[in-house]
Design a protein around this motif. Structure first.
Motif, PDB file in Angstrom:
ATOM      1  N   LEU A   1      -9.584   4.752 -34.032  1.00  0.00           N
ATOM      2  CA  LEU A   1      -8.172   4.827 -33.665  1.00  0.00           C
ATOM      3  C   LEU A   1      -8.017   5.067 -32.159  1.00  0.00           C
ATOM      4  CD1 LEU A   1      -5.216   4.889 -34.601  1.00  0.00           C
ATOM      5  CD2 LEU A   1      -5.485   7.343 -34.964  1.00  0.00           C
ATOM      6  N   VAL A   2      -8.821   5.947 -31.605  1.00  0.00           N
ATOM      7  CA  VAL A   2      -8.755   6.202 -30.160  1.00  0.00           C
ATOM      8  C   VAL A   2      -9.153   4.952 -29.381  1.00  0.00           C
ATOM      9  CG1 VAL A   2      -9.808   7.530 -28.277  1.00  0.00           C
ATOM     10  CG2 VAL A   2      -9.068   8.686 -30.365  1.00  0.00           C
ATOM     11  N   MET A   3     -10.186   4.263 -29.832  1.00  0.00           N
ATOM     12  CA  MET A   3     -10.592   3.027 -29.155  1.00  0.00           C
ATOM     13  C   MET A   3      -9.500   1.975 -29.231  1.00  0.00           C
ATOM     14  SD  MET A   3     -14.524   2.410 -30.156  1.00  0.00           S
ATOM     15  CE  MET A   3     -15.824   3.438 -29.547  1.00  0.00           C
ATOM     16  N   ALA A   4      -8.847   1.868 -30.379  1.00  0.00           N
ATOM     17  CA  ALA A   4      -7.759   0.897 -30.518  1.00  0.00           C
ATOM     18  C   ALA A   4      -6.606   1.236 -29.586  1.00  0.00           C
ATOM     19  CB  ALA A   4      -7.279   0.859 -31.968  1.00  0.00           C
ATOM     20  N   LEU A   5      -6.377   2.513 -29.345  1.00  0.00           N
ATOM     21  CA  LEU A   5      -5.327   2.924 -28.411  1.00  0.00           C
ATOM     22  C   LEU A   5      -5.662   2.565 -26.967  1.00  0.00           C
ATOM     23  CD1 LEU A   5      -4.337   6.436 -29.753  1.00  0.00           C
ATOM     24  CD2 LEU A   5      -2.793   4.521 -29.403  1.00  0.00           C
ATOM     25  N   LEU A   6      -6.949   2.604 -26.614  1.00  0.00           N
ATOM     26  CA  LEU A   6      -7.347   2.420 -25.223  1.00  0.00           C
ATOM     27  C   LEU A   6      -7.278   0.976 -24.748  1.00  0.00           C
ATOM     28  CD1 LEU A   6     -10.353   4.883 -24.948  1.00  0.00           C
ATOM     29  CD2 LEU A   6      -8.021   5.175 -24.119  1.00  0.00           C
TER      30      LEU A   6
ATOM     31  N   ILE B   1      -3.111   0.382 -39.333  1.00  0.00           N
ATOM     32  CA  ILE B   1      -4.208   0.390 -40.304  1.00  0.00           C
ATOM     33  C   ILE B   1      -5.119   1.595 -40.082  1.00  0.00           C
ATOM     34  CG2 ILE B   1      -6.312  -0.834 -41.031  1.00  0.00           C
ATOM     35  CD1 ILE B   1      -3.770  -2.052 -42.145  1.00  0.00           C
ATOM     36  N   LEU B   2      -5.543   1.804 -38.841  1.00  0.00           N
ATOM     37  CA  LEU B   2      -6.461   2.908 -38.567  1.00  0.00           C
ATOM     38  C   LEU B   2      -5.767   4.265 -38.698  1.00  0.00           C
ATOM     39  CD1 LEU B   2      -8.429   1.287 -35.632  1.00  0.00           C
ATOM     40  CD2 LEU B   2      -9.220   1.636 -37.981  1.00  0.00           C
ATOM     41  N   GLY B   3      -4.480   4.322 -38.404  1.00  0.00           N
ATOM     42  CA  GLY B   3      -3.726   5.559 -38.629  1.00  0.00           C
ATOM     43  C   GLY B   3      -3.630   5.895 -40.105  1.00  0.00           C
ATOM     44  N   ILE B   4      -3.422   4.887 -40.941  1.00  0.00           N
ATOM     45  CA  ILE B   4      -3.402   5.104 -42.393  1.00  0.00           C
ATOM     46  C   ILE B   4      -4.774   5.562 -42.873  1.00  0.00           C
ATOM     47  CG2 ILE B   4      -3.221   3.907 -44.615  1.00  0.00           C
ATOM     48  CD1 ILE B   4      -0.938   2.254 -43.371  1.00  0.00           C
ATOM     49  N   VAL B   5      -5.820   4.976 -42.320  1.00  0.00           N
ATOM     50  CA  VAL B   5      -7.179   5.378 -42.699  1.00  0.00           C
ATOM     51  C   VAL B   5      -7.418   6.849 -42.370  1.00  0.00           C
ATOM     52  CG1 VAL B   5      -9.626   5.020 -42.191  1.00  0.00           C
ATOM     53  CG2 VAL B   5      -8.141   3.063 -42.532  1.00  0.00           C
TER      54      VAL B   5
ATOM     55  N   ILE C   1     -14.167   0.373 -44.780  1.00  0.00           N
ATOM     56  CA  ILE C   1     -14.358  -1.064 -44.561  1.00  0.00           C
ATOM     57  C   ILE C   1     -13.483  -1.546 -43.407  1.00  0.00           C
ATOM     58  CG2 ILE C   1     -13.984  -3.344 -45.588  1.00  0.00           C
ATOM     59  CD1 ILE C   1     -14.881  -2.049 -48.276  1.00  0.00           C
ATOM     60  N   ALA C   2     -12.232  -1.089 -43.354  1.00  0.00           N
ATOM     61  CA  ALA C   2     -11.351  -1.475 -42.242  1.00  0.00           C
ATOM     62  C   ALA C   2     -11.883  -0.950 -40.916  1.00  0.00           C
ATOM     63  CB  ALA C   2      -9.937  -0.945 -42.495  1.00  0.00           C
ATOM     64  N   THR C   3     -12.422   0.260 -40.924  1.00  0.00           N
ATOM     65  CA  THR C   3     -12.986   0.837 -39.701  1.00  0.00           C
ATOM     66  C   THR C   3     -14.207   0.055 -39.252  1.00  0.00           C
ATOM     67  OG1 THR C   3     -12.204   3.010 -40.401  1.00  0.00           O
ATOM     68  CG2 THR C   3     -13.882   2.963 -38.687  1.00  0.00           C
ATOM     69  N   ILE C   4     -15.057  -0.326 -40.175  1.00  0.00           N
ATOM     70  CA  ILE C   4     -16.247  -1.106 -39.838  1.00  0.00           C
ATOM     71  C   ILE C   4     -15.855  -2.473 -39.286  1.00  0.00           C
ATOM     72  CG2 ILE C   4     -18.255  -2.281 -40.838  1.00  0.00           C
ATOM     73  CD1 ILE C   4     -18.589   0.188 -42.660  1.00  0.00           C
ATOM     74  N   VAL C   5     -14.827  -3.094 -39.864  1.00  0.00           N
ATOM     75  CA  VAL C   5     -14.352  -4.384 -39.343  1.00  0.00           C
ATOM     76  C   VAL C   5     -13.890  -4.228 -37.902  1.00  0.00           C
ATOM     77  CG1 VAL C   5     -12.495  -6.094 -39.543  1.00  0.00           C
ATOM     78  CG2 VAL C   5     -13.780  -5.404 -41.564  1.00  0.00           C
ATOM     79  N   PHE C   6     -13.189  -3.126 -37.608  1.00  0.00           N
ATOM     80  CA  PHE C   6     -12.756  -2.912 -36.231  1.00  0.00           C
ATOM     81  C   PHE C   6     -13.956  -2.785 -35.299  1.00  0.00           C
ATOM     82  CE2 PHE C   6     -11.676  -0.266 -32.610  1.00  0.00           C
ATOM     83  CZ  PHE C   6     -10.601  -0.956 -32.097  1.00  0.00           C
ATOM     84  N   PHE C   7     -14.949  -1.971 -35.690  1.00  0.00           N
ATOM     85  CA  PHE C   7     -16.110  -1.754 -34.825  1.00  0.00           C
ATOM     86  C   PHE C   7     -16.967  -3.009 -34.654  1.00  0.00           C
ATOM     87  CE2 PHE C   7     -15.733   2.909 -35.549  1.00  0.00           C
ATOM     88  CZ  PHE C   7     -15.727   3.279 -34.217  1.00  0.00           C
ATOM     89  N   VAL C   8     -17.124  -3.799 -35.705  1.00  0.00           N
ATOM     90  CA  VAL C   8     -18.062  -4.925 -35.680  1.00  0.00           C
ATOM     91  C   VAL C   8     -17.415  -6.213 -35.170  1.00  0.00           C
ATOM     92  CG1 VAL C   8     -19.481  -6.392 -37.176  1.00  0.00           C
ATOM     93  CG2 VAL C   8     -19.485  -3.933 -37.495  1.00  0.00           C
ATOM     94  N   ASP C   9     -16.143  -6.405 -35.446  1.00  0.00           N
ATOM     95  CA  ASP C   9     -15.504  -7.669 -35.099  1.00  0.00           C
ATOM     96  C   ASP C   9     -14.498  -7.541 -33.955  1.00  0.00           C
ATOM     97  OD1 ASP C   9     -14.824 -10.415 -35.388  1.00  0.00           O
ATOM     98  OD2 ASP C   9     -13.075  -9.847 -36.572  1.00  0.00           O
TER      99      ASP C   9
END
Length: 114
Positions: free
Chosen positions: A25-30, A50-54, A72-80
């Motif tokens: 979530l912090v990375m998505a904010l940056l 999505i990450l806030g809900i997670v 799974i949503a978090t891994i998709v963010f990190f990997v893709d």
């Protein structure tokens, strides 16, 4: 005694999933909003929701099924998503200093005392 050990392991697993979601979530904010469009990913608001809900599910709803879906949503963010955003941003995303060679020091290139 075995059940206490298993409960402790599950607690550590839940904590690890929470920490991973908060970091995502912090990375998505940056990252900037236009980087999401340039990388042809969903927009920034989508990933923040999505990450806030997670994060909320990991904190307040102790249901393993929902937490695994969030993982799974978090891994998709990190990997893709994050690598694509870093590439579009010129490699100046989270944890990257940008430019320079491997022999550069904090005040410029290191030339071995020459």
């Amino acid at each position: 005694m075995l059940m206490q050990g298993f409960a402790g392991f599950l607690w550590l697993l839940y904590l690890a999933m929470l920490v991973l979601a908060v970091v995502a979530l912090v990375m998505a904010l940056l990252f900037r909003d236009d980087a999401y469009r340039a990388a042809d990913k969903q927009n920034k608001g989508f990933w923040l929701i999505i990450l806030g809900i997670v994060v909320a599910v990991n904190l307040f709803v102790p249901m393993l099924f929902l937490q695994i879906a969030g993982l799974i949503a978090t891994i998709v963010f990190f990997v893709d998503v994050r690598p694509a955003l870093s590439q579009v941003s010129g490699g100046k995303g989270w944890g990257r200093r940008g430019g320079g060679s491997s022999s550069d020091g904090p005040y410029g290139p290191y030339n071995g005392g020459r």
